[in-house]
Design a protein around this motif. Structure first.
Motif, PDB file in Angstrom:
ATOM      1  N   PRO A   8       7.015  31.356 -84.419  1.00 19.61           N
ATOM      2  CA  PRO A   8       5.593  30.648 -83.982  1.00 19.61           C
ATOM      3  C   PRO A   8       4.832  31.047 -85.198  1.00 19.61           C
ATOM      4  O   PRO A   8       4.229  30.225 -85.701  1.00 19.61           O
ATOM      5  CB  PRO A   8       4.945  31.522 -83.071  1.00 19.61           C
ATOM      6  CG  PRO A   8       6.394  31.560 -82.022  1.00 19.61           C
ATOM      7  CD  PRO A   8       7.581  32.031 -83.116  1.00 19.61           C
ATOM      8  N   ARG A  15       3.338  28.036 -87.577  1.00 22.68           N
ATOM      9  CA  ARG A  15       1.803  27.744 -87.633  1.00 22.68           C
ATOM     10  C   ARG A  15       1.636  27.533 -89.243  1.00 22.68           C
ATOM     11  O   ARG A  15       0.785  26.549 -89.287  1.00 22.68           O
ATOM     12  CB  ARG A  15       1.061  28.828 -87.122  1.00 22.68           C
ATOM     13  CG  ARG A  15      -0.410  28.683 -87.324  1.00 22.68           C
ATOM     14  CD  ARG A  15      -1.172  29.896 -86.764  1.00 22.68           C
ATOM     15  NE  ARG A  15      -0.655  30.159 -85.469  1.00 22.68           N
ATOM     16  CZ  ARG A  15      -1.810  29.637 -84.310  1.00 22.68           C
ATOM     17  NH1 ARG A  15      -2.772  28.838 -84.561  1.00 22.68           N
ATOM     18  NH2 ARG A  15      -1.397  30.074 -83.117  1.00 22.68           N
ATOM     19  N   VAL A  32       9.768  29.513 -72.747  1.00 22.72           N
ATOM     20  CA  VAL A  32       8.504  30.120 -72.766  1.00 22.72           C
ATOM     21  C   VAL A  32       8.168  29.888 -74.636  1.00 22.72           C
ATOM     22  O   VAL A  32       7.180  29.712 -74.933  1.00 22.72           O
ATOM     23  CB  VAL A  32       8.407  31.740 -72.727  1.00 22.72           C
ATOM     24  CG1 VAL A  32       7.359  32.266 -73.438  1.00 22.72           C
ATOM     25  CG2 VAL A  32       8.495  31.867 -71.274  1.00 22.72           C
ATOM     26  N   LEU A  33       9.192  29.833 -75.434  1.00 24.60           N
ATOM     27  CA  LEU A  33       9.285  30.002 -76.855  1.00 24.60           C
ATOM     28  C   LEU A  33       9.005  28.378 -77.147  1.00 24.60           C
ATOM     29  O   LEU A  33       8.170  28.062 -77.829  1.00 24.60           O
ATOM     30  CB  LEU A  33      10.680  30.368 -77.504  1.00 24.60           C
ATOM     31  CG  LEU A  33      10.590  29.983 -78.787  1.00 24.60           C
ATOM     32  CD1 LEU A  33       9.398  30.590 -79.803  1.00 24.60           C
ATOM     33  CD2 LEU A  33      12.010  30.396 -79.488  1.00 24.60           C
ATOM     34  N   LEU A  73       7.456  26.255 -75.171  1.00 22.92           N
ATOM     35  CA  LEU A  73       5.932  25.867 -74.975  1.00 22.92           C
ATOM     36  C   LEU A  73       4.938  26.394 -76.013  1.00 22.92           C
ATOM     37  O   LEU A  73       4.203  25.540 -76.466  1.00 22.92           O
ATOM     38  CB  LEU A  73       5.687  26.573 -73.868  1.00 22.92           C
ATOM     39  CG  LEU A  73       4.140  26.408 -73.169  1.00 22.92           C
ATOM     40  CD1 LEU A  73       3.663  25.045 -72.994  1.00 22.92           C
ATOM     41  CD2 LEU A  73       3.825  27.127 -71.907  1.00 22.92           C
ATOM     42  N   GLU A  74       5.221  27.718 -76.504  1.00 25.45           N
ATOM     43  CA  GLU A  74       4.347  28.156 -77.639  1.00 25.45           C
ATOM     44  C   GLU A  74       4.527  27.364 -78.747  1.00 25.45           C
ATOM     45  O   GLU A  74       3.434  27.000 -79.476  1.00 25.45           O
ATOM     46  CB  GLU A  74       4.806  29.548 -78.020  1.00 25.45           C
ATOM     47  CG  GLU A  74       4.029  30.269 -78.755  1.00 25.45           C
ATOM     48  CD  GLU A  74       4.408  32.019 -79.234  1.00 25.45           C
ATOM     49  OE1 GLU A  74       3.871  32.441 -79.940  1.00 25.45           O
ATOM     50  OE2 GLU A  74       5.476  32.215 -78.464  1.00 25.45           O
ATOM     51  N   LEU A  75       5.697  26.906 -79.124  1.00 27.65           N
ATOM     52  CA  LEU A  75       5.708  26.018 -80.397  1.00 27.65           C
ATOM     53  C   LEU A  75       4.824  24.618 -80.224  1.00 27.65           C
ATOM     54  O   LEU A  75       4.245  24.052 -81.051  1.00 27.65           O
ATOM     55  CB  LEU A  75       7.285  26.047 -80.665  1.00 27.65           C
ATOM     56  CG  LEU A  75       7.989  27.047 -81.272  1.00 27.65           C
ATOM     57  CD1 LEU A  75       9.612  26.716 -81.405  1.00 27.65           C
ATOM     58  CD2 LEU A  75       7.548  27.426 -82.408  1.00 27.65           C
ATOM     59  N   GLU A 111       2.478  24.043 -78.314  1.00 26.33           N
ATOM     60  CA  GLU A 111       0.959  24.020 -78.424  1.00 26.33           C
ATOM     61  C   GLU A 111       0.558  23.979 -79.722  1.00 26.33           C
ATOM     62  O   GLU A 111      -0.490  23.709 -80.131  1.00 26.33           O
ATOM     63  CB  GLU A 111       0.786  25.366 -77.537  1.00 26.33           C
ATOM     64  CG  GLU A 111       1.171  25.242 -76.223  1.00 26.33           C
ATOM     65  CD  GLU A 111      -0.044  24.393 -75.565  1.00 26.33           C
ATOM     66  OE1 GLU A 111      -1.073  24.681 -75.326  1.00 26.33           O
ATOM     67  OE2 GLU A 111       0.416  23.505 -74.982  1.00 26.33           O
ATOM     68  N   LEU A 112       1.351  24.457 -80.843  1.00 20.49           N
ATOM     69  CA  LEU A 112       1.109  24.516 -82.077  1.00 20.49           C
ATOM     70  C   LEU A 112       0.778  23.148 -82.745  1.00 20.49           C
ATOM     71  O   LEU A 112       0.118  22.903 -83.784  1.00 20.49           O
ATOM     72  CB  LEU A 112       2.107  25.322 -82.895  1.00 20.49           C
ATOM     73  CG  LEU A 112       2.166  26.745 -82.615  1.00 20.49           C
ATOM     74  CD1 LEU A 112       3.386  27.226 -83.625  1.00 20.49           C
ATOM     75  CD2 LEU A 112       0.849  27.544 -83.028  1.00 20.49           C
ATOM     76  N   TYR A 151       7.332  18.891 -73.249  1.00 19.23           N
ATOM     77  CA  TYR A 151       6.673  19.456 -72.219  1.00 19.23           C
ATOM     78  C   TYR A 151       7.406  19.116 -70.897  1.00 19.23           C
ATOM     79  O   TYR A 151       7.385  20.026 -70.066  1.00 19.23           O
ATOM     80  CB  TYR A 151       5.304  18.743 -71.973  1.00 19.23           C
ATOM     81  CG  TYR A 151       4.597  19.498 -72.793  1.00 19.23           C
ATOM     82  CD1 TYR A 151       4.032  20.981 -72.950  1.00 19.23           C
ATOM     83  CD2 TYR A 151       3.649  18.896 -73.945  1.00 19.23           C
ATOM     84  CE1 TYR A 151       3.191  21.406 -73.835  1.00 19.23           C
ATOM     85  CE2 TYR A 151       3.041  19.332 -74.987  1.00 19.23           C
ATOM     86  CZ  TYR A 151       2.425  20.828 -74.730  1.00 19.23           C
ATOM     87  OH  TYR A 151       1.651  21.434 -75.748  1.00 19.23           O
ATOM     88  N   ARG A 185       3.166  30.354 -65.694  1.00 21.44           N
ATOM     89  CA  ARG A 185       2.379  29.548 -66.739  1.00 21.44           C
ATOM     90  C   ARG A 185       3.029  28.162 -67.086  1.00 21.44           C
ATOM     91  O   ARG A 185       2.253  27.355 -67.420  1.00 21.44           O
ATOM     92  CB  ARG A 185       1.735  30.635 -67.686  1.00 21.44           C
ATOM     93  CG  ARG A 185       1.025  29.688 -69.040  1.00 21.44           C
ATOM     94  CD  ARG A 185       0.411  30.847 -69.874  1.00 21.44           C
ATOM     95  NE  ARG A 185      -0.350  30.301 -70.973  1.00 21.44           N
ATOM     96  CZ  ARG A 185       0.430  29.664 -72.087  1.00 21.44           C
ATOM     97  NH1 ARG A 185       1.731  30.035 -72.315  1.00 21.44           N
ATOM     98  NH2 ARG A 185      -0.266  29.010 -73.224  1.00 21.44           N
ATOM     99  N   GLU A 186       4.451  28.527 -67.648  1.00 23.20           N
ATOM    100  CA  GLU A 186       4.949  27.396 -68.205  1.00 23.20           C
ATOM    101  C   GLU A 186       4.985  26.239 -67.158  1.00 23.20           C
ATOM    102  O   GLU A 186       4.785  25.083 -67.774  1.00 23.20           O
ATOM    103  CB  GLU A 186       6.484  27.755 -68.527  1.00 23.20           C
ATOM    104  CG  GLU A 186       6.614  28.990 -69.602  1.00 23.20           C
ATOM    105  CD  GLU A 186       6.519  30.334 -68.812  1.00 23.20           C
ATOM    106  OE1 GLU A 186       6.850  30.582 -67.761  1.00 23.20           O
ATOM    107  OE2 GLU A 186       5.904  31.214 -69.486  1.00 23.20           O
TER     108      GLU A 186
END
Length: 584
Positions: free
Chosen positions: A22, A26, A59-60, A62-64, A66-67, A112, A131-132
């Protein structure tokens, strides 16, 4: 209930070209060429497509994902700032950019959905804490909605399965108490902070304003206006309906937008359907229009006209009193208010090329006699073309004078322009599909040369008798649809069987300057109860006074009630005040 969502096939091994750390992802996103949207969208699409086909934990992923919201938001700002389309070349240029942004939205929706399915496969019994799942449900709904909006923006058919998947996501979220969960703050504007239920209602309501009837770009304006109030609409299982106005039926198994409740026969609906009730928003918008407190709702240019349009769209559907009859044959079509002014005999030589008071579009400009002898002059506003020769302008010196008004103290007022013949204009042939007393349907099976747009004025020449040209009538484009094959279909309302060309300018006392602009009196300037005036959008001011030049007279009139405003013109009634005095 189970979910049957379309997702891409996954690779056996991670793609080494995909940055999955991440922090470094970013940095890469922030280093992208934002000043070059084409390179930006190409890089984003390539990275997202690779990301969505590489295996990784939800989880990973989703984090990516969102960027990528921040650069997507930047592309959305560029799309929403696109101005009116004046030519087919402009439409195709905008379409290329919109298609690219739509592909980004599609990849985000796929990502997603992968997060959602991956989180559910882990079988974590953490509903309310996972959360995911909550974020993925809402984000997938939002970006599937954006895929639809991009299609509406381009007047294209809606992509397959989008409505089906939206219904699935909503039903799954509501069944598992995730419909009202508000996701954490994202890196772009607050439009991503809505709940799943609000996002679903918002796209349902937007689709019901019939985006193919909207001017270019207006679908995004309506979608924005619904951002903080779509949740007021009701969405419930089938129940008894006493007043059908504002009630719409959602069939989850149908891949289409909702339909009006009155379109269904009594007893024909099964228990799986949902009813959308737009009446709470109708009442809210009516209160906004009646209120003197403009801070009650979001304000901005055109907001009130959009509110009125939504109120009409969510009422009982209009009924056609005189059915259209199938027709065949061809009609000639000419676009643009300035083109129509000259086609119908207007003689003003110094019309301001602006499409509206305050705009700076150029119209019919060339520099020299030689250019006039060799070029078709393209109207940047309308996309229409006028073939001009030097013989129209009375000599070499006249041919050198630009048509655009450039006032100078020593410049003499030019003589009246000889009217151009209809043969001077490059009108296009369209196929006639159907026709009724108030309008017609037309189709162009190949790419048209000149752009038409919803809310634009067009001249229509119907076929005449053998050896004779038919008459020219005035119409307005009410809806437009462009097939993936490139076929254009349009619905046209007939405004008047004839029109009188006039040049209009606002009086200096009313604060709008003295620039002449093309106008059309329907059917003429006699001031009768059926008479109205069309002029570029922004002209109308209730009670304002216009100077009208007909070529033979210079008259004054007072603008009365506004009958219609579109993206390109105002149409209003008027009262004649008499001829201009010599000293005015």
């Amino acid at each position: 209930m189970g979910l049957t969502l379309s997702v891409p096939a996954m690779s056996a091994q991670p793609d080494p070209s995909v940055e999955i750390r991440p922090v470094y992802a970013r940095e890469w996103i922030e280093s992208l060429p934002y000043a070059n949207p084409l390179n930006l969208v190409t890089a984003l699409h390539r990275a997202l497509a690779a990301l969505n086909r590489s295996p990784m934990k939800p989880v990973l992923r989703l984090e990516l994902l969102e960027l990528y919201l921040k650069p997507y938001g930047y592309l959305m700002e560029l799309e929403e700032k696109q101005g009116p389309v004046h030519s087919i070349a402009g439409l195709e240029k905008n379409r290329a950019g919109t298609d690219a942004t739509k592909n980004i939205a599609h990849e985000l929706a796929l990502g997603y959905k992968l997060v959602l399915l991956g989180a559910l496969q882990q079988k974590k019994r953490l509903w309310g804490k996972n959360r995911e799942v909550a974020v993925a449900l809402q984000r997938a709904t939002l970006f599937l909605s954006h895929v639809l909006l991009h299609a509406y923006h381009e007047y294209l058919p809606t992509p397959p399965r989008v409505w089906l998947e939206l219904a699935q996501l909503h039903a799954y979220g509501m069944e598992n108490e995730q419909g009202e969960v508000r996701p954490p703050k994202a890196e772009i504007d607050g439009s991503l902070q809505c709940t799943l239920a609000e996002a679903y209602k918002r796209i349902l309501l937007t689709s019901l304003v019939d985006p193919y009837h909207l001017a270019y770009g207006d679908v995004w304006k309506i979608y924005r206006l619904l951002g903080d109030c779509a949740g007021d609409a009701g969405l419930s299982p089938l129940h008894t309906v006493d007043q059908p106005a504002g009630i719409f039926v959602i069939e989850p198994a149908s891949d289409s937008r909702p339909r009006a409740f009155v379109d269904y026969e009594a007893g024909s609906l099964d228990g799986n359907v949902l009813l959308l009730d737009a009446n709470p928003l109708v009442q809210r918008f009516k209160g906004r229009l009646e209120s003197s407190d403009k801070s009650v709702e979001p304000s901005g240019a055109g907001t009130e006209s959009f509110l009125k349009y939504m109120i009409r769209s969510w009422g009982l559907p209009p009924q056609r009193h005189t059915p259209r009859r199938g027709s065949d044959g061809q009609i000639r079509l000419l676009t643009g208010l300035s083109n129509l002014y000259y086609l119908l005999g207007g003689t003003a030589t110094e019309l301001d090329g602006s499409s509206s008071f305050g705009s700076r579009d150029l119209d019919h400009v060339f520099d020299t006699k030689q250019e006039a002898e060799t070029l078709d002059v393209i109207s940047v506003k309308s996309g229409g073309v006028v073939t001009v020769s030097a013989s129209h302008w009375g000599g070499e010196e006249e041919g050198k004078r630009p048509l655009q008004r450039r006032p100078q103290a020593q410049e003499k007022k030019p003589a009246a322009r000889p009217p151009l013949s209809p043969d001077s204009f490059s009108a296009e042939y369209w196929e006639l599909v159907n026709q009724g007393p108030g309008g017609l349907g037309i189709v162009k099976h190949i790419r048209p040369n000149y752009a038409i747009g919803v809310g634009g004025t067009i001249g229509i020449q119907f076929p005449g008798k053998a050896g004779q040209e038919g008459r020219w009538a005035l119409g307005a484009v009410r809806w437009l649809s462009i097939a993936d094959s490139g076929e254009y279909q349009a619905g046209v309302q007939l405004l008047s069987p004839r029109a009188t060309p006039v040049a209009v300018r606002a009086t200096s006392a009313f604060g709008q300057g003295a620039s002449l602009r093309a106008g059309l009196a329907l059917p003429d300037l006699d001031g009768g109860s059926e008479s109205s005036l069309i002029s570029p959008r922004g002209t109308y001011r209730k009670g304002g006074v216009l100077v009208v030049e007909t070529g033979e007279q210079v008259l004054k009139l007072r603008m009365e009630s506004l009958e219609e405003t579109t993206g390109s013109y105002d149409r209003y009634t008027f009262t004649l005040l008499g001829e201009m005095d010599a000293g005015e």
